[in-house]
Design an enzyme around this catalytic site. Structure first.
Site, short mmCIF file in Angstrom:
data_model
loop_
_atom_site.label_atom_id
_atom_site.label_comp_id
_atom_site.label_asym_id
_atom_site.label_seq_id
_atom_site.Cartn_x
_atom_site.Cartn_y
_atom_site.Cartn_z
N HIS A 236 0.74 -1.18 -0.13
CA HIS A 236 0.05 0.03 0.08
C HIS A 236 0.79 1.02 0.11
CE1 HIS A 236 -3.83 2.22 1.51
NE2 HIS A 236 -2.98 3.11 1.44
N GLY B 177 -3.96 16.31 -1.86
CA GLY B 177 -3.93 17.44 -0.68
C GLY B 177 -5.26 17.76 0.12
N GLU B 178 -5.40 17.08 1.21
CA GLU B 178 -6.47 17.23 1.99
C GLU B 178 -6.54 18.39 2.86
OE1 GLU B 178 -7.43 13.53 4.10
OE2 GLU B 178 -7.41 12.54 2.29
N THR C 44 -7.99 9.69 -1.64
CA THR C 44 -9.20 10.60 -1.40
C THR C 44 -9.27 11.38 -2.94
OG1 THR C 44 -8.53 10.77 0.58
CG2 THR C 44 -10.37 12.14 -0.15
N ARG D 78 -5.46 2.12 14.15
CA ARG D 78 -5.88 3.26 14.71
C ARG D 78 -6.05 3.30 16.21
NH1 ARG D 78 -6.97 6.79 10.46
NH2 ARG D 78 -7.21 5.63 8.48
N ASP E 267 2.35 3.16 3.63
CA ASP E 267 1.17 4.21 2.98
C ASP E 267 1.85 5.52 2.73
OD1 ASP E 267 -1.54 5.27 2.70
OD2 ASP E 267 -1.47 5.83 4.91
#
Length: 371
Positions: free
Chosen positions: A64, A72-73, A102, A230, A279
């Site tokens: 991944h 770019g969030e 995203t 998480r 990631d």
């Protein structure tokens, strides 16, 4: 070309003691004692690598990465840059799988395919997931199934977001249709056909994946959920899912992976169903983190190398049906990582039989030998 790696401590990833490995072309030809005099007498170039003081491991398989950079969030100024070949090689990553996140508005699958092929030509084996965070999945052919069947480097669909405010808030029935198309595409093409799920911080956690197994004709090994580390509660959910046969992935964005690995193992997670990914390139995530967290899990968290090494090698290769990757055995791709036995720092990296990193630096072969 022949390459003999001798006197290193072999981990296949299981411990196999001190013994040589012979590479012929792009494959591992032999593991065990060899007649060196006979090898050097052949009219074939033979490189002998002294691996004394080194651990000889399979190259790392990263399932991944955002190879063309994550979206770019926080606006366009936060767009991430592409992953480079050098970053992968210096981290000991010999196989990588790219994905969109995203942003599927300005990040495109065509660019991801091009990046995967660039990396593959550079020596790393690079693959990708079609689709992205949202439904309907973005594809190149107009169909998830056809992307799998017709595009060689596509292994599945993902990362498809659940339990996240940024997701499409899809129903389980909608997810089931995507999973089914992906499974069929995998069957037709001989690939993994996995649906790689981004699991967000939402309260639903992995409940929709359990619903898929409860209420739909879904093979559990085709579900592959990431970001499981998480919270304790999310990891408990992931552990339950691993017992049902699904694959679970943890990322190395934040330090402290060893704590989550220990929790997973002590609470009944199935070891063979767990993988670890970098990631990269999301904010704070780099390819180098994969190797760093492998080392930290052993040196700082006290986990045995042979316990954690499959999470970085054999397990992701199995999850993605990359049958020539993740293990050291005759007939496998000659992707090897040599670590200093004391410090666990990267010394040498071989991909498809060629040395790409030597003594911790990008390897420049002697003149006339090729790359």
């Amino acid at each position: 070309m022949l390459t003999l790696i001798r006197d290193g401590e072999l981990h296949t990833p299981a411990p196999a003691g001190v013994q040589p490995v012979l590479l012929v072309g792009e494959r591992i030809a032999h593991v065990g004692p060899v007649d060196e005099a006979r090898l050097t007498s052949l009219e074939i170039p033979c490189e002998v690598v002294d691996a004394r003081g080194c651990l000889v491991l399979p190259g790392l398989v990263d399932p991944h990465e955002h190879l063309i950079g994550a979206g770019g969030e926080k606006g366009f100024a936060s767009r991430m840059h592409e992953v480079t070949l050098e970053q992968l090689l210096l981290a000991g990553i010999t196989t990588v799988v790219g994905c969109l996140g995203t942003d599927s508005a300005t990040r495109h699958l065509g660019a991801l395919v091009g990046k995967a092929r660039q990396l593959t030509e550079g020596g790393v084996s690079a693959f990708l997931y079609t689709g992205g965070f949202h439904l309907p999945p973005r594809t190149l052919t107009g169909s998830v199934m056809e992307d799998l069947v017709l595009i060689d480097c596509v292994l599945g669909v993902g990362e498809l977001a659940i339990a996240d405010a940024r997701s499409s808030q899809a129903s389980t029935a909608e997810l089931a249709r995507v999973v089914a198309d992906t499974m069929v595409g995998g069957t037709l093409s001989g690939k993994a056909g996995v649906t790689h799920f981004h699991t967000g911080p939402g309260r639903a956690r992995m409940s929709q994946l359990h619903e898929l197994l409860d209420n739909y004709e879904v093979r559990p090994e085709c579900l592959y959920a990431t970001h499981a580390n998480r919270t304790d509660e999310l990891l408990d959910d992931a552990i339950a899912l691993s017992r049902r046969g699904a694959y679970i992935d943890m990322d190395t964005v934040d330090p402290g992976l060893g704590r989550w690995l220990r929790y997973y193992l002590e609470h009944g997670g199935v070891p063979e169903r767990l993988t670890v990914s970098s990631d990269a390139h999301t904010a704070g995530a780099e390819p180098a983190r994969l190797h760093q967290e492998l080392v930290a899990s052993v040196r700082e968290h006290g986990l045995a190398l042979d316990t954690v090494l499959p999470f970085f090698t054999a397990n992701p290769a199995a999850a993605l049906k990359l049958r020539q990757k993740g293990r050291l055995a005759p007939g496998m791709d000659a992707d090897l990582l040599l670590l200093d036995a004391r410090t666990l720092e990267v010394v040498h990296v071989f991909t498809r039989g060629r040395r790409r990193v030597g003594n911790g630096k990008l390897f420049v072969p002697p003149e006339g030998r090729g790359t």
